[in-house]
Enzyme design. Sequence first.
Site, PDB file in Angstrom:
ATOM      1  N   LYS A  71     -13.766  11.282   8.590  1.00 39.92           N
ATOM      2  CA  LYS A  71     -13.897   9.701   8.941  1.00 39.92           C
ATOM      3  C   LYS A  71     -13.372   9.315  10.366  1.00 39.92           C
ATOM      4  O   LYS A  71     -13.929   8.375  10.701  1.00 39.92           O
ATOM      5  CB  LYS A  71     -13.565   8.746   7.895  1.00 39.92           C
ATOM      6  CG  LYS A  71     -14.721   8.778   6.658  1.00 39.92           C
ATOM      7  CD  LYS A  71     -14.304   7.968   5.520  1.00 39.92           C
ATOM      8  CE  LYS A  71     -15.302   7.878   4.348  1.00 39.92           C
ATOM      9  NZ  LYS A  71     -14.730   7.005   3.317  1.00 39.92           N
ATOM     10  N   ASP A 107     -18.218   0.945   4.071  1.00 39.19           N
ATOM     11  CA  ASP A 107     -17.312   0.651   2.839  1.00 39.19           C
ATOM     12  C   ASP A 107     -16.688  -0.673   2.755  1.00 39.19           C
ATOM     13  O   ASP A 107     -16.627  -1.050   1.696  1.00 39.19           O
ATOM     14  CB  ASP A 107     -16.084   1.754   2.953  1.00 39.19           C
ATOM     15  CG  ASP A 107     -16.304   3.056   2.658  1.00 39.19           C
ATOM     16  OD1 ASP A 107     -17.329   3.264   1.620  1.00 39.19           O
ATOM     17  OD2 ASP A 107     -15.504   3.885   3.051  1.00 39.19           O
ATOM     18  N   GLY A 135      -7.228   4.885   3.759  1.00 39.02           N
ATOM     19  CA  GLY A 135      -8.527   4.551   4.255  1.00 39.02           C
ATOM     20  C   GLY A 135      -9.155   3.427   3.518  1.00 39.02           C
ATOM     21  O   GLY A 135      -9.649   2.480   4.047  1.00 39.02           O
ATOM     22  N   ASN A 156       2.278  -0.739  -1.592  1.00 34.80           N
ATOM     23  CA  ASN A 156       2.049   0.669  -1.418  1.00 34.80           C
ATOM     24  C   ASN A 156       3.195   1.451  -2.017  1.00 34.80           C
ATOM     25  O   ASN A 156       4.323   1.165  -1.674  1.00 34.80           O
ATOM     26  CB  ASN A 156       1.416   1.089  -0.016  1.00 34.80           C
ATOM     27  CG  ASN A 156       0.890   2.467  -0.007  1.00 34.80           C
ATOM     28  OD1 ASN A 156       0.292   2.788  -0.983  1.00 34.80           O
ATOM     29  ND2 ASN A 156       1.211   3.493   1.087  1.00 34.80           N
TER      30      ASN A 156
HETATM   31  P1  NAP Z   1      -6.250   7.922   1.080  1.00 32.71           P
HETATM   32  O1  NAP Z   1      -6.260   7.578   2.555  1.00 32.71           O
HETATM   33  O2  NAP Z   1      -5.363   9.398   0.917  1.00 32.71           O
HETATM   34  O3  NAP Z   1      -4.996   6.898   0.396  1.00 32.71           O
HETATM   35  C1  NAP Z   1      -4.480   7.059  -0.802  1.00 32.71           C
HETATM   36  C2  NAP Z   1      -3.680   5.897  -1.098  1.00 32.71           C
HETATM   37  O4  NAP Z   1      -3.232   6.242  -2.619  1.00 32.71           O
HETATM   38  C3  NAP Z   1      -2.291   6.043  -0.583  1.00 32.71           C
HETATM   39  O5  NAP Z   1      -2.156   4.321  -0.431  1.00 32.71           O
HETATM   40  C4  NAP Z   1      -1.312   6.601  -1.436  1.00 32.71           C
HETATM   41  O6  NAP Z   1       0.189   6.152  -1.322  1.00 32.71           O
HETATM   42  C5  NAP Z   1      -1.892   6.045  -2.771  1.00 32.71           C
HETATM   43  N1  NAP Z   1      -1.358   7.136  -3.792  1.00 32.71           N
HETATM   44  C6  NAP Z   1      -1.732   8.275  -4.054  1.00 32.71           C
HETATM   45  N2  NAP Z   1      -1.225   8.659  -5.221  1.00 32.71           N
HETATM   46  C7  NAP Z   1      -0.319   7.830  -5.590  1.00 32.71           C
HETATM   47  C8  NAP Z   1       0.501   7.791  -6.579  1.00 32.71           C
HETATM   48  N3  NAP Z   1       0.770   8.748  -7.397  1.00 32.71           N
HETATM   49  N4  NAP Z   1       1.323   6.566  -6.788  1.00 32.71           N
HETATM   50  C9  NAP Z   1       1.070   5.639  -6.079  1.00 32.71           C
HETATM   51  N5  NAP Z   1      -0.090   5.467  -4.974  1.00 32.71           N
HETATM   52  C10 NAP Z   1      -0.623   6.718  -4.635  1.00 32.71           C
HETATM   53  O7  NAP Z   1      -7.331   7.916   0.142  1.00 32.71           O
HETATM   54  P2  NAP Z   1      -8.494   6.855   0.483  1.00 32.71           P
HETATM   55  O8  NAP Z   1      -9.467   7.381   1.306  1.00 32.71           O
HETATM   56  O9  NAP Z   1      -7.893   5.315   0.580  1.00 32.71           O
HETATM   57  O10 NAP Z   1      -9.046   6.928  -0.988  1.00 32.71           O
HETATM   58  C11 NAP Z   1      -8.183   6.333  -2.113  1.00 32.71           C
HETATM   59  C12 NAP Z   1      -9.275   6.294  -3.534  1.00 32.71           C
HETATM   60  O11 NAP Z   1     -10.134   5.521  -3.180  1.00 32.71           O
HETATM   61  C13 NAP Z   1      -9.752   7.605  -3.791  1.00 32.71           C
HETATM   62  O12 NAP Z   1      -9.985   7.731  -5.167  1.00 32.71           O
HETATM   63  C14 NAP Z   1     -11.174   7.291  -3.625  1.00 32.71           C
HETATM   64  O13 NAP Z   1     -12.393   8.118  -4.052  1.00 32.71           O
HETATM   65  C15 NAP Z   1     -11.477   5.811  -3.559  1.00 32.71           C
HETATM   66  N6  NAP Z   1     -12.575   5.692  -2.840  1.00 32.71           N
HETATM   67  C16 NAP Z   1     -13.553   4.827  -3.517  1.00 32.71           C
HETATM   68  C17 NAP Z   1     -14.911   4.542  -2.832  1.00 32.71           C
HETATM   69  C18 NAP Z   1     -16.111   4.110  -3.495  1.00 32.71           C
HETATM   70  O14 NAP Z   1     -17.157   3.962  -2.925  1.00 32.71           O
HETATM   71  N7  NAP Z   1     -15.806   3.576  -4.881  1.00 32.71           N
HETATM   72  C19 NAP Z   1     -14.674   4.418  -1.340  1.00 32.71           C
HETATM   73  C20 NAP Z   1     -13.671   5.121  -0.732  1.00 32.71           C
HETATM   74  C21 NAP Z   1     -12.505   5.372  -1.353  1.00 32.71           C
HETATM   75  P3  NAP Z   1       1.064   6.822  -0.153  1.00 32.71           P
HETATM   76  O15 NAP Z   1       0.680   6.004   1.300  1.00 32.71           O
HETATM   77  O16 NAP Z   1       2.450   6.450  -0.708  1.00 32.71           O
HETATM   78  O17 NAP Z   1       0.923   8.246  -0.147  1.00 32.71           O
END
Ligand code: NAP
Length: 285
Positions: A71, A107, A135, A156
């Site tokens: 992305k 999104d 993201g 966060n």
């Molecule tokens: P990303 O960029 O990798 O970000 C992950 C986030 O989760 C970061 O803020 C990270 O914190 C936090 N995190 C991960 N493990 C954690 C833990 N054990 N405790 C606390 N915080 C934790 O991923 P993303 O693209 O934002 O996606 C995140 C989620 O949203 C995924 O599950 C994805 O499937 C979902 N999503 C859903 C949709 C939808 O259409 N429904 C669309 C987009 C994304 P740190 O910064 O501290 O690592």
Amino acid sequence: MKCSGGTQIVAIFGCPITHSLSPVMHNAGFSELGLDLAFVPFEVRPADLKDAVNGLRAMNFKGANITVPHKEEVIELLDEISEDAFLIGAVNTIENRAGRLLGTNTDCMGFIRALKDAGADDLKKSKVVILGAGGAAKAACVGLLREKVKELVIVNRTQRKAELLQENLKGTFKKNKISVMPLDFEALKGEFSDCDILVNTTSVGMKGDSIKLPLESLKAGALVYDMVYNPPKTKLLKQAEKLGHKTENGLNMLLYQGVIGFETWTKKEAPISVMKQALFDAAYK
Ligand code: NAP
């Protein structure tokens, strides 16, 4: 899915890609409207992204969805990107206009549409606490700020990332109230007491796990939105429901980001109920 000599392709590029629900959703929509379009998944390795994007032009694809891990990297390969995509720093949808590739991020407004569907009808009067700063959080924050949300609090695990997001957003949304809080149980009690909407944008919940949060302190009637949609009810949503809160998972966000893409490629109103049913069946049956 029928193919004729005139069938045009919409692609999705990701790595891995087999888990994607978008092909089922979009092909159901194309078929409902009788369109000669096919939505096809492609596993594209990062080293091949440039060739794959050029392939959209070379093979006159109608457009594409872009998913993890491409992305951000895809941006420099496009001719133009929308303001939302620029602010979020990520593109998830490409439209091919006669060889010019235009990137957007659906999104962001897909999330807002799903939030409103879940009952968040007055964002201008709402304080929203966002868990996460990745993201998905960026897209949610840009959408909420565009809707002139009353107050935005970013929480966060890695606080520095939340601060960087806050600084970045403040550059554009100068008048909005945006703050950062540590992911700390005690500190969050006060924030939760006047919070109207709590949004989980972290990946926590997908494996049956949960973040320790003072949910008992959450304002009565608050909406709890979890972007995770598998499992359909995360621990967070179950706990919030038990406490009497409205809850919603992320499936409708996936639906509405797709609906915006569908309408971008086809210039037709998307058959939302058909796409939603296809998505639901693919996710949960
Ligand atoms: P990303 O960029 O990798 O970000 C992950 C986030 O989760 C970061 O803020 C990270 O914190 C936090 N995190 C991960 N493990 C954690 C833990 N054990 N405790 C606390 N915080 C934790 O991923 P993303 O693209 O934002 O996606 C995140 C989620 O949203 C995924 O599950 C994805 O499937 C979902 N999503 C859903 C949709 C939808 O259409 N429904 C669309 C987009 C994304 P740190 O910064 O501290 O690592």
